[in-house]
Design a protein around this motif. Structure first.
Motif, short mmCIF file in Angstrom:
data_model
loop_
_atom_site.label_atom_id
_atom_site.label_comp_id
_atom_site.label_asym_id
_atom_site.label_seq_id
_atom_site.Cartn_x
_atom_site.Cartn_y
_atom_site.Cartn_z
N GLN A 1 29.23 1.44 59.89
CA GLN A 1 28.56 2.31 60.86
C GLN A 1 27.04 2.25 60.69
OE1 GLN A 1 28.92 6.86 61.03
NE2 GLN A 1 30.51 6.19 62.45
N PRO A 2 26.26 2.34 61.78
CA PRO A 2 24.79 2.33 61.67
C PRO A 2 24.29 3.36 60.66
CG PRO A 2 25.44 2.17 63.96
CD PRO A 2 26.70 2.41 63.18
N ILE A 3 23.33 2.95 59.82
CA ILE A 3 22.88 3.79 58.70
C ILE A 3 22.38 5.17 59.12
CG2 ILE A 3 21.16 3.98 56.86
CD1 ILE A 3 23.51 2.19 56.16
N PRO A 4 21.44 5.30 60.07
CA PRO A 4 20.96 6.65 60.43
C PRO A 4 22.08 7.59 60.86
CG PRO A 4 19.51 4.99 61.35
CD PRO A 4 20.72 4.26 60.83
N SER B 1 18.54 -0.17 53.16
CA SER B 1 18.25 0.60 54.38
C SER B 1 18.53 2.08 54.18
CB SER B 1 19.10 0.06 55.55
OG SER B 1 18.78 -1.28 55.82
N THR B 2 19.61 2.39 53.47
CA THR B 2 19.95 3.79 53.19
C THR B 2 18.89 4.45 52.32
OG1 THR B 2 22.32 3.28 53.30
CG2 THR B 2 21.69 5.32 52.19
N LEU B 3 18.42 3.75 51.31
CA LEU B 3 17.37 4.28 50.42
C LEU B 3 16.10 4.56 51.21
CD1 LEU B 3 16.38 4.98 47.57
CD2 LEU B 3 15.77 2.56 47.28
N LYS B 4 15.68 3.60 52.03
CA LYS B 4 14.44 3.75 52.80
C LYS B 4 14.53 4.91 53.79
CE LYS B 4 11.36 1.17 55.91
NZ LYS B 4 11.13 -0.13 56.60
N TYR B 5 15.61 4.98 54.52
CA TYR B 5 15.74 6.01 55.55
C TYR B 5 15.86 7.40 54.94
CZ TYR B 5 17.35 8.31 59.84
OH TYR B 5 17.46 9.15 60.92
N SER B 6 16.63 7.54 53.86
CA SER B 6 16.83 8.85 53.25
C SER B 6 15.55 9.36 52.58
CB SER B 6 17.98 8.80 52.23
OG SER B 6 17.75 7.81 51.26
N VAL B 7 14.78 8.48 51.95
CA VAL B 7 13.51 8.88 51.35
C VAL B 7 12.53 9.35 52.44
CG1 VAL B 7 11.42 7.98 50.23
CG2 VAL B 7 13.66 7.51 49.24
N THR B 8 12.50 8.64 53.55
CA THR B 8 11.62 9.02 54.66
C THR B 8 11.98 10.41 55.19
OG1 THR B 8 11.36 6.70 55.32
CG2 THR B 8 10.81 8.38 56.96
N CYS B 9 13.25 10.66 55.40
CA CYS B 9 13.70 11.96 55.92
C CYS B 9 13.37 13.08 54.93
CB CYS B 9 15.20 11.94 56.18
SG CYS B 9 15.69 10.88 57.55
N ALA B 10 13.64 12.85 53.64
CA ALA B 10 13.38 13.87 52.63
C ALA B 10 11.90 14.19 52.52
CB ALA B 10 13.92 13.39 51.27
#
Length: 454
Positions: free
Chosen positions: A11-14, A313-322
């Motif tokens: 499934q798409p990461i976001p 991709s999960t690491l990058k997106y989750s750090v950005t959101c946090a």
């Protein structure tokens, strides 16, 4: 089992992150709000001394949470790794062993805690003024530790298998029960701190029963069975859960240190001020912790399956959101600090307002960096790199924050207590960035290796 694993791997990461994290984020945000409401209710019904007693008790509660996380975080991460390899039997050994460890740990917590309750509270800063309140509160919490520890471990097993929405529902049921009973016990029955503690225990019991019922049903991909208790699985649970547990133990030591230093330089008002800052920052930390919990199966499943592009991709997106969330909350606290302190009973206490309003602004100066630090430490834990996770988990709390909290007040007095937190955050931010940079290079090389093989 295969359906859950395929969803996490494709499934798409976001979309996947929000689907898995939203329940945990909402649950922990509600939990933080509930804790804050506890403090507000206690302050308004029994005064600042009672609030300082509950603040002192937080240190002991953090010990209980640390021991429960040794099981809960370890079981959840271990189950995700097993599920990523489609190892149902291995996952069920984790579940059975986690239940057994919960029973053993909670029994030890209750017995040792009740036998040492007065010196334990004194150690965490209780004094002649607030000891009665603190003892009344923590006695109930210790007596009900079985419900808390087992609820945490079993609900984390549910989450580790990818049932994020169910885990949210179970936890949400606990929080709703706690909040309703909190108001009834404190304002209707006039039970004060005893009522606040009892409502917490009953809420934990609700979560535990719901999680265990699901794990024993056919709806679960892995089941709770007494025959699945396994020594090697128990060792794996505790070694994997060690970083999260160390973080909580460190928080407990931080609480101990801050309670004593705040009492020395500011009396019960100083302890109450720290309690308000703690409750407020938990409203920021808990949603980030929830995000970290939600992405755990994504990291575990995909790393063990060799899907390194999705891991990065999960690491990058989750750090950005946090980071965006933490920065937004930082602005709210800086702009509305007076209103926040007033809500916790400061409006009727000038000494508390004078100390806590400027204090909380200093205390949260590096709040925008917290998301990056917390998600990064989670990442290393979830992929099984325990050493890196332990270093990052212990660095800020044990190696930096406690020494700064002791040393800086000798120069800046009570203000030095609040300066300690952003100072520790700044140094740990630099170290975390170094670790993550190295890890991103490793992931990139692994991606290239996988692509060459394919």
């Amino acid at each position: 089992l295969m359906e859950v694993a395929e969803k996490i791997k494709t499934q798409p990461i976001p979309k996947l992150i929000w689907a898995l994290s939203a329940p945990a984020v909402l649950s922990l945000l509600l939990n933080a709000l509930n804790t804050a409401i506890d403090g507000i209710f206690v302050a308004k019904s029994a005064g600042i001394t009672a609030l300082s007693a509950v603040t002192v008790s937080f240190g002991v509660i953090l010990i209980i949470q640390a021991l429960s996380l040794l099981i809960a975080a370890g079981a959840s991460a271990s189950i995700s790794l097993k599920m990523g390899k489609s190892d149902k039997q291995g996952a069920e050994k984790i579940i059975g062993s986690a239940c057994m460890l919960s029973i053993l740990f909670s029994a030890a917590i209750t017995i040792i805690g009740l036998l040492t309750i007065k010196p334990l509270l004194s150690l965490y800063g209780a004094n002649a003024d607030n000891m009665v309140y603190a003892k009344e509160y923590i006695t109930v919490i210790l007596s009900g530790s079985f419900f808390f520890v087992t609820a945490q471990s079993m609900n984390n097993c549910v989450k580790g298998m990818g049932y994020a929405k169910r885990a949210f529902f179970f936890f949400f049921s606990s929080v709703v029960t706690n909040t309703i009973l909190d108001a009834v016990f404190i304002f209707v029955f006039k039970w004060g701190v005893f009522g606040a503690a009892l409502s917490t225990v009953i809420g934990n019991c609700v979560c535990m029963l719901l999680a265990m019922q699901f794990l024993c049903s056919k709806k679960s991909a892995g089941n709770l069975k007494p025959s699945n208790i396994n020594l090697s699985a128990s060792k794996k649970i505790m070694s994997t859960g060690a970083p999260a547990s160390i973080t909580q133990f460190a928080l407990s030591l931080v609480s101990l240190t801050f309670n004593h230093v705040a009492a020395f330089y500011g009396g019960n008002v100083g302890v109450a001020a720290y309690g308000i800052m703690y409750n407020t920052t938990m409203l920021v930390y808990m949603p980030i912790i929830g995000l970290g919990q939600g992405i755990q199966p994504i990291f575990g499943f995909n790393y063990s399956a060799g899907n390194y592009t999705r891991v990065r991709s999960t690491l990058k997106y989750s750090v950005t959101c946090a980071t965006i969330f933490a920065a937004g909350m930082f602005l709210v606290i800086e702009l509305f600090s007076s209103q926040i302190i007033s809500t916790f009973g400061g409006a009727g206490n000038k000494a508390l307002m004078d100390m806590a309003v400027p204090g909380i602004r200093i205390f949260t100066l590096l709040l925008p960096a917290v998301g990056f630090q917390m998600i990064s430490a989670n990442y290393f834990q979830y992929i099984g790199k325990v050493k890196q996770s332990v270093v990052l988990s212990a660095l800020r709390q044990l190696l930096l924050l406690i020494p700064f909290a002791i040393l800086l007040p000798t120069v800046f007095e009570v203000t030095g207590i609040w300066i300690a937190t952003p100072t520790a955050d700044f140094i740990s931010l630099i170290v975390t960035a170094i670790f993550v940079r190295q890890e991103v290079c490793i992931i990139h090389s692994q991606e290239l290796g996988v692509n060459l093989v394919n």
